[in-house]
Design an enzyme around this catalytic site. Sequence first.
Site, mmCIF file in Angstrom:
data_model
loop_
_atom_site.group_PDB
_atom_site.id
_atom_site.type_symbol
_atom_site.label_atom_id
_atom_site.label_comp_id
_atom_site.label_asym_id
_atom_site.label_seq_id
_atom_site.Cartn_x
_atom_site.Cartn_y
_atom_site.Cartn_z
ATOM 1 N N ASN A 9 0.858 -1.180 0.000
ATOM 2 C CA ASN A 9 0.000 0.000 0.000
ATOM 3 C C ASN A 9 0.900 1.237 0.000
ATOM 4 O O ASN A 9 1.480 1.577 1.028
ATOM 5 C CB ASN A 9 -0.895 -0.009 1.252
ATOM 6 C CG ASN A 9 -1.724 1.256 1.357
ATOM 7 O OD1 ASN A 9 -1.865 1.997 0.386
ATOM 8 N ND2 ASN A 9 -2.286 1.503 2.536
ATOM 9 N N LYS A 11 0.025 4.253 -0.298
ATOM 10 C CA LYS A 11 -0.661 5.435 0.245
ATOM 11 C C LYS A 11 -0.478 6.627 -0.718
ATOM 12 O O LYS A 11 -0.544 6.449 -1.927
ATOM 13 C CB LYS A 11 -0.153 5.745 1.653
ATOM 14 C CG LYS A 11 -0.149 4.507 2.555
ATOM 15 C CD LYS A 11 0.048 4.822 3.993
ATOM 16 C CE LYS A 11 0.272 3.542 4.766
ATOM 17 N NZ LYS A 11 0.038 3.686 6.170
ATOM 18 N N HIS A 96 -9.705 0.796 4.841
ATOM 19 C CA HIS A 96 -8.398 1.013 5.471
ATOM 20 C C HIS A 96 -8.587 1.953 6.663
ATOM 21 O O HIS A 96 -9.405 2.865 6.620
ATOM 22 C CB HIS A 96 -7.423 1.605 4.449
ATOM 23 C CG HIS A 96 -6.018 1.647 4.950
ATOM 24 N ND1 HIS A 96 -5.565 2.647 5.773
ATOM 25 C CD2 HIS A 96 -4.975 0.791 4.777
ATOM 26 C CE1 HIS A 96 -4.285 2.410 6.077
ATOM 27 N NE2 HIS A 96 -3.906 1.292 5.485
ATOM 28 N N GLU A 98 -6.993 4.411 7.673
ATOM 29 C CA GLU A 98 -6.865 5.845 7.379
ATOM 30 C C GLU A 98 -8.150 6.378 6.746
ATOM 31 O O GLU A 98 -8.512 7.536 6.946
ATOM 32 C CB GLU A 98 -5.624 6.089 6.491
ATOM 33 C CG GLU A 98 -4.349 5.940 7.322
ATOM 34 C CD GLU A 98 -3.123 5.466 6.564
ATOM 35 O OE1 GLU A 98 -3.102 5.534 5.328
ATOM 36 O OE2 GLU A 98 -2.174 5.023 7.248
ATOM 37 N N GLU A 168 -5.541 -5.129 10.541
ATOM 38 C CA GLU A 168 -4.575 -4.052 10.719
ATOM 39 C C GLU A 168 -4.920 -3.278 11.990
ATOM 40 O O GLU A 168 -5.759 -2.357 11.957
ATOM 41 C CB GLU A 168 -4.618 -3.103 9.518
ATOM 42 C CG GLU A 168 -4.254 -3.761 8.214
ATOM 43 C CD GLU A 168 -3.612 -2.757 7.269
ATOM 44 O OE1 GLU A 168 -2.464 -2.957 6.915
ATOM 45 O OE2 GLU A 168 -4.273 -1.762 6.939
ATOM 46 N N GLY A 174 1.943 2.442 10.658
ATOM 47 C CA GLY A 174 2.828 3.595 10.485
ATOM 48 C C GLY A 174 3.469 4.067 11.779
ATOM 49 O O GLY A 174 4.035 5.159 11.829
ATOM 50 N N SER A 213 3.193 -1.939 10.387
ATOM 51 C CA SER A 213 4.650 -1.833 10.594
ATOM 52 C C SER A 213 5.394 -3.135 10.294
ATOM 53 O O SER A 213 6.363 -3.480 10.972
ATOM 54 C CB SER A 213 4.950 -1.338 12.019
ATOM 55 O OG SER A 213 4.441 -0.025 12.192
HETATM 56 C C1 PEP Z 1 -0.945 0.105 5.768
HETATM 57 O O1 PEP Z 1 -0.933 1.218 5.243
HETATM 58 O O2 PEP Z 1 -1.841 -0.676 5.498
HETATM 59 C C2 PEP Z 1 0.127 -0.249 6.701
HETATM 60 C C3 PEP Z 1 0.074 -1.404 7.296
HETATM 61 O O3 PEP Z 1 1.127 0.679 6.873
HETATM 62 P P1 PEP Z 1 2.542 0.438 7.632
HETATM 63 O O4 PEP Z 1 3.126 -0.838 7.084
HETATM 64 O O5 PEP Z 1 3.357 1.637 7.274
HETATM 65 O O6 PEP Z 1 2.249 0.326 9.086
#
Ligand code: PEP
Length: 250
Positions: A9, A11, A96, A98, A168, A174, A213
Site C-alpha cells: 500500500n 498510500k 483502510h 486511514e 490491521e 505507520g 509496521s
Molecule cells: C498500511 O498502510 O496498510 C500499513 C500497514 O502501513 P505500515 O506498514 O506503514 O504500518
Amino acid sequence: MPTLIFAANWKMNQAPAAATAFVRAFTDQYVRRQDRRVLFFPPAVSMYAVVQGLRDRSDLEVGVQNIHWEDQGAFTGETSGPLAHAAGARHVLVGHSERRHLFGETDEETAKKISSAFRAGLTPTLCVGETLTQREAGETIAVVQRQLRAALAGVAAPILTSAIVAYEPVWAIGTGRTATPADASEVHLAIRAELRAIAGELGAAIPILYGGSVNRSNVQSLLAAPEVQGVLVGGASLDAEQWCAIVGGS
Ligand code: PEP
C-alpha cells in the site's frame, strides 16, 4: 503449497515516474514464485504507470486504494469501481484505517464499497482493526467482528470467497509498533471463526493478511503465525530493495 499474499500500500506516495522506476527495479530482481501473489496499491494517478510496467508479469497484480460505491455520476474527486477496472485495476482496498479514522468512513460505507467492488470485478481487501483505546478496553474481537459482519454479511458466500481480509490494528499502522505473532494470530483465529459464521465452510478459503509496521526483519515471524496468509505493508513497501526482501524471503 499454501499461497502467501504480499500487498504493497503506497498510500499518497510514488508519482508516475517514481512508480515506473520502482516497478522496473522490482521486476529486475523478483523472479516469479508459484507460492506467492504480489499486489500493488499505488495512488490512483500512478496506477496506469504500474499497470504498464507490469504488463508482462501476470504474477504481479494491481489495485486502487479506494473507490466510491456508485458506478458513475457527479462525485467530483472520486473514482468508481468500473473506472478503476477499466484503467487496469483488479483489486481495491476497502475500509483502510486511514479511510475510517481520517475520513470518517463508516461500516455502512464499507459495505456499499464491497458490493460495488464485486459488481465491478475487483477483488476487495477489507481492512479491519481496533484502535489502542479499544484494545485496552478488551474490545478487539468485538470490533473486528462488527466490522466484518457490517461489510460482508450481505454478500453471497460463493462471491465472498474471492475477497481478502486484512487485520490491521490501528495502533500498529505507520507507528513502528507491531503486533506480536501471537497477538496477530489470536485475532486472525477470531476473524476466521467470524468468516465461517458469515460464509459457512467457504469462509475457510478467504485469505487473512496482517498489516501494521511489517518490515524485512519481522515479516517471517508474522508469516509463521497460525492463520496469517500474507501481509499488507505500507512504509516498508516504498523501497524497492526492502520490498523485494520482504516478498522474496523464504
Ligand atoms: C498500511 O498502510 O496498510 C500499513 C500497514 O502501513 P505500515 O506498514 O506503514 O504500518
